[in-house]
Design a protein around this motif. Structure first.
Motif, PDB file in Angstrom:
ATOM      1  N   ALA A 136       5.192  12.180   7.587  1.00 21.93           N
ATOM      2  CA  ALA A 136       3.966  11.423   7.388  1.00 21.93           C
ATOM      3  C   ALA A 136       4.283  10.087   6.727  1.00 21.93           C
ATOM      4  O   ALA A 136       5.338   9.905   6.127  1.00 21.93           O
ATOM      5  N   LYS A 137       3.350   9.153   6.876  1.00 21.67           N
ATOM      6  CA  LYS A 137       3.515   7.847   6.241  1.00 21.67           C
ATOM      7  C   LYS A 137       2.158   7.353   5.761  1.00 21.67           C
ATOM      8  O   LYS A 137       1.113   7.866   6.168  1.00 21.67           O
ATOM      9  N   THR A 138       2.181   6.349   4.895  1.00 23.32           N
ATOM     10  CA  THR A 138       0.969   5.805   4.306  1.00 23.32           C
ATOM     11  C   THR A 138       0.702   4.405   4.848  1.00 23.32           C
ATOM     12  O   THR A 138       1.609   3.584   4.922  1.00 23.32           O
ATOM     13  N   VAL A 139      -0.540   4.153   5.250  1.00 19.97           N
ATOM     14  CA  VAL A 139      -0.963   2.842   5.720  1.00 19.97           C
ATOM     15  C   VAL A 139      -2.142   2.384   4.858  1.00 19.97           C
ATOM     16  O   VAL A 139      -3.087   3.150   4.651  1.00 19.97           O
ATOM     17  N   VAL A 140      -2.064   1.166   4.353  1.00 15.76           N
ATOM     18  CA  VAL A 140      -3.154   0.609   3.541  1.00 15.76           C
ATOM     19  C   VAL A 140      -3.944  -0.371   4.405  1.00 15.76           C
ATOM     20  O   VAL A 140      -3.372  -1.302   4.980  1.00 15.76           O
ATOM     21  N   LYS A 175     -12.545  -2.958  -1.016  1.00 14.41           N
ATOM     22  CA  LYS A 175     -12.700  -2.815   0.430  1.00 14.41           C
ATOM     23  C   LYS A 175     -11.407  -2.355   1.098  1.00 14.41           C
ATOM     24  O   LYS A 175     -10.982  -2.906   2.116  1.00 14.41           O
ATOM     25  N   ARG A 176     -10.804  -1.311   0.533  1.00 14.34           N
ATOM     26  CA  ARG A 176      -9.556  -0.809   1.094  1.00 14.34           C
ATOM     27  C   ARG A 176      -9.634   0.687   1.368  1.00 14.34           C
ATOM     28  O   ARG A 176     -10.436   1.399   0.770  1.00 14.34           O
ATOM     29  N   CYS A 177      -8.763   1.127   2.245  1.00 12.32           N
ATOM     30  CA  CYS A 177      -8.650   2.540   2.569  1.00 12.32           C
ATOM     31  C   CYS A 177      -7.164   2.872   2.708  1.00 12.32           C
ATOM     32  O   CYS A 177      -6.446   2.217   3.472  1.00 12.32           O
ATOM     33  N   VAL A 178      -6.708   3.850   1.924  1.00 18.57           N
ATOM     34  CA  VAL A 178      -5.320   4.303   1.985  1.00 18.57           C
ATOM     35  C   VAL A 178      -5.282   5.532   2.892  1.00 18.57           C
ATOM     36  O   VAL A 178      -5.902   6.551   2.587  1.00 18.57           O
ATOM     37  N   VAL A 179      -4.564   5.444   3.997  1.00 24.83           N
ATOM     38  CA  VAL A 179      -4.592   6.475   5.023  1.00 24.83           C
ATOM     39  C   VAL A 179      -3.210   7.119   5.151  1.00 24.83           C
ATOM     40  O   VAL A 179      -2.197   6.423   5.233  1.00 24.83           O
ATOM     41  N   ARG A 180      -3.194   8.454   5.157  1.00 25.41           N
ATOM     42  CA  ARG A 180      -1.971   9.199   5.427  1.00 25.41           C
ATOM     43  C   ARG A 180      -2.001   9.621   6.889  1.00 25.41           C
ATOM     44  O   ARG A 180      -2.962  10.244   7.352  1.00 25.41           O
ATOM     45  N   ILE A 181      -0.973   9.255   7.631  1.00 20.77           N
ATOM     46  CA  ILE A 181      -0.919   9.577   9.054  1.00 20.77           C
ATOM     47  C   ILE A 181       0.444  10.171   9.408  1.00 20.77           C
ATOM     48  O   ILE A 181       1.407  10.018   8.654  1.00 20.77           O
ATOM     49  N   GLN A 204      -4.046  -4.716   8.108  1.00 17.99           N
ATOM     50  CA  GLN A 204      -3.082  -3.907   7.361  1.00 17.99           C
ATOM     51  C   GLN A 204      -2.556  -4.685   6.166  1.00 17.99           C
ATOM     52  O   GLN A 204      -2.243  -5.874   6.266  1.00 17.99           O
ATOM     53  N   VAL A 205      -2.454  -3.988   5.033  1.00 21.06           N
ATOM     54  CA  VAL A 205      -1.889  -4.570   3.815  1.00 21.06           C
ATOM     55  C   VAL A 205      -0.437  -4.101   3.715  1.00 21.06           C
ATOM     56  O   VAL A 205      -0.169  -2.900   3.661  1.00 21.06           O
ATOM     57  N   VAL A 206       0.486  -5.048   3.694  1.00 20.18           N
ATOM     58  CA  VAL A 206       1.907  -4.706   3.613  1.00 20.18           C
ATOM     59  C   VAL A 206       2.523  -5.371   2.390  1.00 20.18           C
ATOM     60  O   VAL A 206       2.064  -6.418   1.929  1.00 20.18           O
TER      61      VAL A 206
END
Length: 278
Positions: A136-140, A175-181, A204-206
């Motif tokens: 899994a990985k995290t996307v902000v 206004k952010r969402c941290v998503v595990r995919i 996407q926030v990198v």
């Protein structure tokens, strides 16, 4: 209202309360809520189980909670049961596995931190469940238009339709969402899903090399958008308008919600006592 719908309402409210870091200690210290969440992990409705796992995941983000959660009667066994149950959807199993790994390592963390005290200053003070899981990985995401609970609910529905989304955490103030995919799911799929709402747009926030942040727009019309597999295993969440308390959503999303949440915790504990302790 049926008993199953009552259970769904309660577990969704607990999930939303647990999403606020200010509430997490109180929920775990409450005598009824944590045992109730464990019982929800064995519920026949897969939506109730998944929502309960999300709540447990939020609670486990607080390091001070992990030892108590690990020692709570039935917690580790119930997580194992979800992982091993053949009828559990893939994302549900993966989420349960990540929580199990975090709690299993709870007793070792203090010793490891003591041994690594010299190097601790170099660590970033950031932790997210399953961050070490290579599956899994995290996307902000930065989401323009994520302004209120209605938009958040719309965003939830869009993300839950994507097969490969494990879990997500909203940070409404920024206004952010941290998503595990899953590692094989491309971040562009998330942007496509959010943009499809027509009222919100996602970027996407990198992290940059110097530790700063860079907001990168998703590619419009990319081929990935056509390859997104819709998730049909997890039913939609209970719509906001069917929730017994509209004001409670406001309470769990604004800073300082712990006072408002405590009254509801008592109500939830009473429900759990009536429903499960016989």
């Amino acid at each position: 209202m049926s008993a199953e719908m009552d259970a769904l309402t309660v577990v969704n409210q607990l999930r939303d309360l647990a999403a606020d870091p200010l509430n997490r200690r109180a929920i775990v210290e409450d005598q009824g809520c944590l045992p109730g969440l464990i019982l929800f992990l064995d519920h026949p409705n897969p939506q109730v189980v998944y929502s309960a796992l999300l709540a447990v995941r939020y609670l486990a983000e607080c390091r001070a909670n992990r030892e108590k959660m690990k020692g709570e009667l039935g917690m580790m066994l119930s997580l194992q049961n979800v992982m091993q149950k053949s009828t559990s959807p893939g994302e549900t199993k993966l989420l349960a596995s990540e929580i199990y790994e975090i709690l299993q390592a709870a007793g070792k963390e203090e010793a490891e931190q003591a041994e690594a005290a010299a190097a601790s200053c170099q660590r970033k003070a950031h932790f997210f469940l399953g961050s070490s899981n290579k599956r899994a990985k995290t996307v902000v995401l930065h989401i323009d238009g994520l302004d209120d609970p209605t938009r958040r609910s719309l965003c939830e529905e869009a993300l839950l339709k994507i097969r490969g989304v494990i879990s997500f955490t909203f940070q409404m103030a920024v206004k952010r969402c941290v998503v595990r995919i899953r590692s094989d799911l491309k971040a562009d799929a998330l942007g496509t899903a959010i943009n499809s709402t027509k009222v919100m747009t996602a970027q996407q926030v990198v992290k940059t090399e110097n530790g700063g942040e860079l907001i990168v727009p998703f590619q419009e019309g990319s081929e990935d958008a056509e390859l997104v597999e819709e998730n049909l295993d997890i039913p939609d969440y209970l719509p906001e308008e069917e929730s017994p308390s509209q004001e409670q959503d406001k309470a769990v999303t604004r800073v300082g919600s712990i006072t408002d949440g405590m009254g509801w915790l008592s109500t939830a504990a009473n429900f759990l006592t009536r429903s499960f302790y016989w």
